[in-house]
Design a protein around this motif. Structure first.
Motif, short mmCIF file in Angstrom:
data_model
loop_
_atom_site.label_atom_id
_atom_site.label_comp_id
_atom_site.label_asym_id
_atom_site.label_seq_id
_atom_site.Cartn_x
_atom_site.Cartn_y
_atom_site.Cartn_z
N GLN A 136 1.09 -1.44 0.50
CA GLN A 136 -0.18 0.49 -0.24
C GLN A 136 0.89 0.72 -0.17
OE1 GLN A 136 -2.97 -0.09 -0.45
NE2 GLN A 136 -4.41 2.09 0.09
N VAL A 137 0.79 2.23 -0.59
CA VAL A 137 1.53 3.20 -0.69
C VAL A 137 0.24 4.68 -0.22
CG1 VAL A 137 2.17 5.40 -2.26
CG2 VAL A 137 1.41 3.01 -3.23
N GLN A 138 1.36 4.95 0.55
CA GLN A 138 0.61 6.29 1.04
C GLN A 138 1.57 7.40 0.81
OE1 GLN A 138 0.85 5.66 6.22
NE2 GLN A 138 -0.61 5.00 5.48
N LEU A 139 0.58 8.75 0.35
CA LEU A 139 1.44 10.00 0.47
C LEU A 139 0.83 10.84 1.59
CD1 LEU A 139 0.32 9.64 -3.68
CD2 LEU A 139 2.12 9.14 -2.26
N VAL A 140 0.95 11.71 1.61
CA VAL A 140 0.96 13.24 3.01
C VAL A 140 1.39 14.28 1.63
CG1 VAL A 140 1.77 13.54 4.96
CG2 VAL A 140 1.62 11.84 4.55
N GLU A 141 0.72 15.19 1.12
CA GLU A 141 0.78 16.57 1.20
C GLU A 141 0.95 17.96 2.33
OE1 GLU A 141 -2.80 15.12 -1.74
OE2 GLU A 141 -2.09 14.60 -0.03
N SER A 142 1.74 18.94 1.96
CA SER A 142 2.02 19.70 2.83
C SER A 142 2.69 20.45 2.07
CB SER A 142 2.99 19.28 4.35
OG SER A 142 4.18 18.70 3.62
N GLY A 143 2.47 22.40 3.33
CA GLY A 143 2.56 23.24 2.27
C GLY A 143 1.78 24.18 1.65
N GLY A 144 0.52 23.78 2.13
CA GLY A 144 -0.93 24.13 1.20
C GLY A 144 -0.65 25.96 2.55
N GLY A 145 -1.60 26.72 2.06
CA GLY A 145 -2.22 27.58 2.83
C GLY A 145 -2.33 28.44 2.28
N LEU A 146 -2.77 30.51 3.12
CA LEU A 146 -3.04 31.78 2.30
C LEU A 146 -2.17 32.29 2.05
CD1 LEU A 146 -5.32 33.64 1.50
CD2 LEU A 146 -5.35 34.36 4.79
N GLN B 262 -0.92 35.85 -1.28
CA GLN B 262 -1.34 36.76 -1.74
C GLN B 262 -1.58 36.34 -3.02
OE1 GLN B 262 0.19 40.24 -0.37
NE2 GLN B 262 -1.65 40.63 1.35
N PRO B 263 -2.37 37.14 -4.39
CA PRO B 263 -1.89 37.55 -5.08
C PRO B 263 -0.93 37.15 -6.16
CG PRO B 263 -3.89 38.46 -5.07
CD PRO B 263 -3.19 38.01 -3.58
N GLY B 264 0.00 36.75 -6.64
CA GLY B 264 1.53 37.34 -6.82
C GLY B 264 2.65 36.31 -6.12
N GLY B 265 2.29 36.30 -4.71
CA GLY B 265 3.18 34.63 -4.56
C GLY B 265 3.53 34.14 -4.87
N SER B 266 4.42 33.02 -3.59
CA SER B 266 4.86 31.57 -3.94
C SER B 266 4.93 30.85 -3.24
CB SER B 266 5.82 31.35 -4.39
OG SER B 266 6.20 32.07 -5.56
N LEU B 267 4.24 29.51 -3.24
CA LEU B 267 4.37 28.48 -2.58
C LEU B 267 4.75 27.49 -2.72
CD1 LEU B 267 0.56 28.19 -0.85
CD2 LEU B 267 2.09 28.97 0.44
N ARG B 268 5.40 26.07 -2.03
CA ARG B 268 5.95 25.18 -2.47
C ARG B 268 5.25 24.42 -1.85
NH1 ARG B 268 11.99 22.72 -2.58
NH2 ARG B 268 11.08 22.46 -0.07
N LEU B 269 4.17 22.77 -2.13
CA LEU B 269 4.06 21.74 -2.09
C LEU B 269 4.68 20.86 -2.56
CD1 LEU B 269 0.24 22.16 -3.87
CD2 LEU B 269 0.77 23.04 -1.49
N SER B 270 4.93 20.02 -0.86
CA SER B 270 4.89 19.26 -0.99
C SER B 270 4.48 17.68 -0.60
CB SER B 270 5.98 18.81 0.12
OG SER B 270 6.78 19.70 -0.19
N CYS B 271 4.95 16.41 -1.45
CA CYS B 271 4.06 14.78 -1.28
C CYS B 271 5.39 13.57 -1.16
CB CYS B 271 3.08 15.08 -2.85
SG CYS B 271 2.73 13.52 -2.72
N ALA B 272 4.48 13.62 -0.21
CA ALA B 272 6.06 12.10 0.65
C ALA B 272 5.34 11.42 0.25
CB ALA B 272 6.24 12.73 2.32
N ALA B 273 6.33 10.70 -0.35
CA ALA B 273 5.46 9.29 -0.52
C ALA B 273 6.50 8.19 0.84
CB ALA B 273 6.23 8.59 -1.90
N SER B 274 5.17 6.42 0.56
CA SER B 274 5.70 5.71 1.68
C SER B 274 6.67 4.91 1.59
CB SER B 274 4.85 5.01 2.68
OG SER B 274 4.05 4.50 1.25
N THR C 72 10.07 12.67 -2.24
CA THR C 72 9.34 13.43 -2.12
C THR C 72 8.79 13.78 -3.23
OG1 THR C 72 9.91 14.01 0.34
CG2 THR C 72 8.72 15.93 -1.29
N VAL C 73 8.22 14.45 -3.70
CA VAL C 73 7.71 15.04 -5.12
C VAL C 73 6.87 16.99 -4.78
CG1 VAL C 73 5.69 15.15 -7.18
CG2 VAL C 73 6.29 13.34 -6.22
N TYR C 74 7.20 17.64 -5.68
CA TYR C 74 7.24 19.01 -5.18
C TYR C 74 6.83 19.74 -6.35
CZ TYR C 74 10.95 18.23 -2.02
OH TYR C 74 11.53 18.05 -0.54
#
Length: 115
Positions: free
Chosen positions: A1-11, A13-25, A77-79
Motif C-alpha cells: 500500500q502506498v501512502q502519500l502525505v501532502e503539505s505546504g498549502g495555506g493562504l 496573496q496574489p502574485g505570491g508563491s508556495l511550494r507543495l510537498s508530497c511525501a511517499a511511503s 518527495t514530489v514538489y
C-alpha cells in the motif's frame, strides 16, 4: 500500500508563491507518473502538472510557465512550486501517483490565494 502525505498549502496573496510537498511511503522511482491535481469548489478536478519516469513533464495551460513539478528521490518527495499565484488558483491540491495501472492519492492540501 502506498501512502502519500501532502503539505505546504495555506493562504497567500496574489502574485505570491508556495511550494507543495508530497511525501511517499515508498521509493518514488518506482512510480510510472507523478501528478498534481486540484479541485476548486463547484468545479471538476483538474490535472495541473505531471512528471513521467523519464522526466517528461506536462502542465495545464492555466499554470504553464508559473508552476513547476519536481522530485527529490532521496526524500521520496514530489514538489509543486507555484509562482505568480492568482485567485483562480484557489483549490484543494492533491498528489497522485501511478504504479502498474493503479492510482494512489494523498489527502489534499488547501491553497487559498486572496488579498
Amino acid at each position: 500500500q502506498v501512502q502519500l502525505v501532502e503539505s505546504g498549502g495555506g493562504l497567500v496573496q496574489p502574485g505570491g508563491s508556495l511550494r507543495l510537498s508530497c511525501a511517499a511511503s515508498i521509493s518514488i522511482s518506482s512510480f510510472d507518473a507523478l501528478n498534481w491535481y486540484r479541485q476548486a469548489p463547484g468545479k471538476q478536478r483538474e490535472l495541473v502538472a505531471r512528471r513521467f519516469t523519464g522526466g517528461t513533464t506536462y502542465y495545464s495551460d492555466s499554470v504553464k510557465g508559473r508552476f513547476t513539478i519536481s522530485r527529490e528521490s532521496a526524500k521520496n518527495t514530489v514538489y509543486l512550486q507555484m509562482n505568480s499565484l492568482k485567485p483562480e488558483d484557489t483549490a484543494v491540491y492533491s498528489c497522485n501517483v501511478e504504479k502498474t495501472g493503479r492510482d494512489y492519492w494523498g489527502q489534499g492540501t488547501q491553497v487559498t490565494v486572496s488579498s
